[in-house]
Design a protein around this motif. Structure first.
Motif, PDB file in Angstrom:
ATOM      1  N   VAL A 173      -4.238  19.969   6.087  1.00 29.96           N
ATOM      2  CA  VAL A 173      -4.415  18.857   5.165  1.00 29.96           C
ATOM      3  C   VAL A 173      -5.398  19.256   4.072  1.00 29.96           C
ATOM      4  O   VAL A 173      -6.483  19.764   4.356  1.00 29.96           O
ATOM      5  CB  VAL A 173      -4.937  17.611   5.912  1.00 29.96           C
ATOM      6  N   ASN A 174      -5.025  19.023   2.812  1.00 29.60           N
ATOM      7  CA  ASN A 174      -5.946  19.376   1.714  1.00 29.60           C
ATOM      8  C   ASN A 174      -6.157  18.218   0.737  1.00 29.60           C
ATOM      9  O   ASN A 174      -6.657  18.427  -0.371  1.00 29.60           O
ATOM     10  CB  ASN A 174      -5.467  20.630   0.977  1.00 29.60           C
ATOM     11  N   GLY A 175      -5.816  17.001   1.151  1.00 29.30           N
ATOM     12  CA  GLY A 175      -6.087  15.843   0.311  1.00 29.30           C
ATOM     13  C   GLY A 175      -5.340  14.623   0.804  1.00 29.30           C
ATOM     14  O   GLY A 175      -4.320  14.734   1.481  1.00 29.30           O
ATOM     15  N   GLU A 176      -5.869  13.452   0.480  1.00 32.37           N
ATOM     16  CA  GLU A 176      -5.213  12.207   0.861  1.00 32.37           C
ATOM     17  C   GLU A 176      -5.597  11.114  -0.124  1.00 32.37           C
ATOM     18  O   GLU A 176      -6.750  11.045  -0.576  1.00 32.37           O
ATOM     19  CB  GLU A 176      -5.605  11.800   2.284  1.00 32.37           C
ATOM     20  N   SER A 177      -4.628  10.285  -0.491  1.00 34.49           N
ATOM     21  CA  SER A 177      -4.849   9.161  -1.394  1.00 34.49           C
ATOM     22  C   SER A 177      -4.200   7.923  -0.804  1.00 34.49           C
ATOM     23  O   SER A 177      -3.131   8.007  -0.194  1.00 34.49           O
ATOM     24  CB  SER A 177      -4.234   9.441  -2.777  1.00 34.49           C
ATOM     25  N   ARG A 178      -4.844   6.772  -1.036  1.00 31.00           N
ATOM     26  CA  ARG A 178      -4.257   5.504  -0.626  1.00 31.00           C
ATOM     27  C   ARG A 178      -4.556   4.472  -1.705  1.00 31.00           C
ATOM     28  O   ARG A 178      -5.701   4.299  -2.111  1.00 31.00           O
ATOM     29  CB  ARG A 178      -4.801   5.032   0.723  1.00 31.00           C
ATOM     30  N   LEU A 179      -3.497   3.819  -2.176  1.00 30.13           N
ATOM     31  CA  LEU A 179      -3.611   2.825  -3.234  1.00 30.13           C
ATOM     32  C   LEU A 179      -2.987   1.511  -2.781  1.00 30.13           C
ATOM     33  O   LEU A 179      -1.974   1.506  -2.081  1.00 30.13           O
ATOM     34  CB  LEU A 179      -2.902   3.303  -4.505  1.00 30.13           C
ATOM     35  N   SER A 180      -3.575   0.417  -3.209  1.00 31.38           N
ATOM     36  CA  SER A 180      -3.001  -0.909  -2.977  1.00 31.38           C
ATOM     37  C   SER A 180      -2.303  -1.382  -4.243  1.00 31.38           C
ATOM     38  O   SER A 180      -2.666  -0.997  -5.351  1.00 31.38           O
ATOM     39  CB  SER A 180      -4.107  -1.904  -2.586  1.00 31.38           C
ATOM     40  N   PHE A 181      -1.296  -2.227  -4.069  1.00 36.26           N
ATOM     41  CA  PHE A 181      -0.570  -2.762  -5.212  1.00 36.26           C
ATOM     42  C   PHE A 181       0.027  -4.104  -4.848  1.00 36.26           C
ATOM     43  O   PHE A 181       0.048  -4.505  -3.668  1.00 36.26           O
ATOM     44  CB  PHE A 181       0.521  -1.783  -5.677  1.00 36.26           C
ATOM     45  N   SER A 182       0.503  -4.799  -5.848  1.00 40.16           N
ATOM     46  CA  SER A 182       1.170  -6.084  -5.652  1.00 40.16           C
ATOM     47  C   SER A 182       2.645  -5.953  -5.957  1.00 40.16           C
ATOM     48  O   SER A 182       3.045  -5.232  -6.870  1.00 40.16           O
ATOM     49  CB  SER A 182       0.541  -7.154  -6.577  1.00 40.16           C
ATOM     50  N   SER A 185       0.857  -1.182   0.000  1.00 42.44           N
ATOM     51  CA  SER A 185       0.000   0.000   0.000  1.00 42.44           C
ATOM     52  C   SER A 185       0.894   1.232   0.000  1.00 42.44           C
ATOM     53  O   SER A 185       2.016   1.213   0.519  1.00 42.44           O
ATOM     54  CB  SER A 185      -0.928   0.025   1.219  1.00 42.44           C
ATOM     55  N   ILE A 186       0.392   2.294  -0.608  1.00 42.48           N
ATOM     56  CA  ILE A 186       1.080   3.577  -0.591  1.00 42.48           C
ATOM     57  C   ILE A 186       0.051   4.649  -0.266  1.00 42.48           C
ATOM     58  O   ILE A 186      -1.016   4.709  -0.882  1.00 42.48           O
ATOM     59  CB  ILE A 186       1.814   3.850  -1.924  1.00 42.48           C
TER      60      ILE A 186
END
Length: 253
Positions: A241-250, A229-230
């Motif tokens: 804080v003005n934004g947040e993203s979270r992505l999963s990956f292999s 995850s990132i």
């Protein structure tokens, strides 16, 4: 990125935990963390001005993060962007995709950590161009030379080590560690040897400044089964804080 702490093969649950802050001019445009449409295996933010990135991962088993090295000289704008090194390495495409064939002297001062095929390497071009492997453990970089880590990098390393020892399951709690604005004043003769820079050696892990400061915090977590995850938390010039993203990956196990 202007400060990074990386735990590489240092815990029975985690292959990699990397935490860091990107410090930059607030007026420099950037796209938030996302999969890149031209290389969908690559996850990173994008510097709109030069087209590169400062930290990212690839599902082909690559990780990279860069910090600039501060000096009294202003960056030479005629040199190639340091973000090109990461973009090409992570994508596997472009003139910088094979770092051993790149002339690091073409770039302004930098520290660069790369991981590929389960081999971690730290590169730098000041005072000399070097590339050497990183042993399993916790490693920190900020805006100083490799052989002289800044005090705030040591504190971030210690905070990451405490988190690993806690065996906490959710690495996003480390985002709080990256908001530490406590300064680390220099002592003795070191006080008279500060370069002219936006990020002085005595600054905190998080820099609050309306012109140049912390733009985002990033957490990369990969376990030994290849689940990754990132997370990127972004900040306005006010440090809100003005934004947040979270992505999963292999990641190749």
């Amino acid at each position: 990125m202007c400060i990074i702490s990386l735990a590489w093969q240092a815990h029975p649950n985690w292959k990699l935990i990397a935490i860091g802050n990107r410090d930059e001019m607030h007026g420099r445009p950037a796209q938030p963390l996302d999969r890149w449409t031209d290389h969908d295996h690559m996850l990173a933010g994008r510097d709109v001005q030069a087209g590169g990135t400062w930290l990212g991962v690839s599902e082909q088993g690559r990780f990279a993060v860069v910090t600039n090295v501060s000096s009294q000289d202003s960056p030479d704008r005629n040199r190639a962007s340091r973000g090109d090194l990461l973009r090409d390495f992570l994508s596997g495409d472009g003139r910088c995709s094979k770092l051993d064939a790149v002339s690091f002297s073409d770039f302004n001062p930098f520290n660069l950590i790369t991981i590929e095929n389960d081999v971690a390497i730290v590169h730098s071009n000041r005072p000399d161009s070097i590339s050497r492997s990183l042993a399993p453990g916790i490693h920190g970089l900020s805006n100083g030379p490799l052989e002289k880590p800044w005090e705030k990098a040591k504190h971030l390393d210690a905070a990451l080590e405490r988190w690993l020892e806690s065996h906490e399951a959710d690495p996003t709690s480390l985002l709080d560690v990256l908001t530490n604005q406590s300064p680390y004043p220099l002592k003795g003769e070191a006080q008279t040897d500060l370069p002219t820079q936006f990020e002085p050696q005595s600054s905190g892990i998080f820099i609050k400044n309306p012109v140049y400061g912390t733009r985002c915090s990033t957490i990369v977590a990969i376990d030994h089964q290849g689940r990754g995850s990132i997370t990127e938390r972004r900040y306005a010039a006010s440090a809100e804080v003005n934004g947040e993203s979270r992505l999963s990956f292999s990641w190749p196990a």
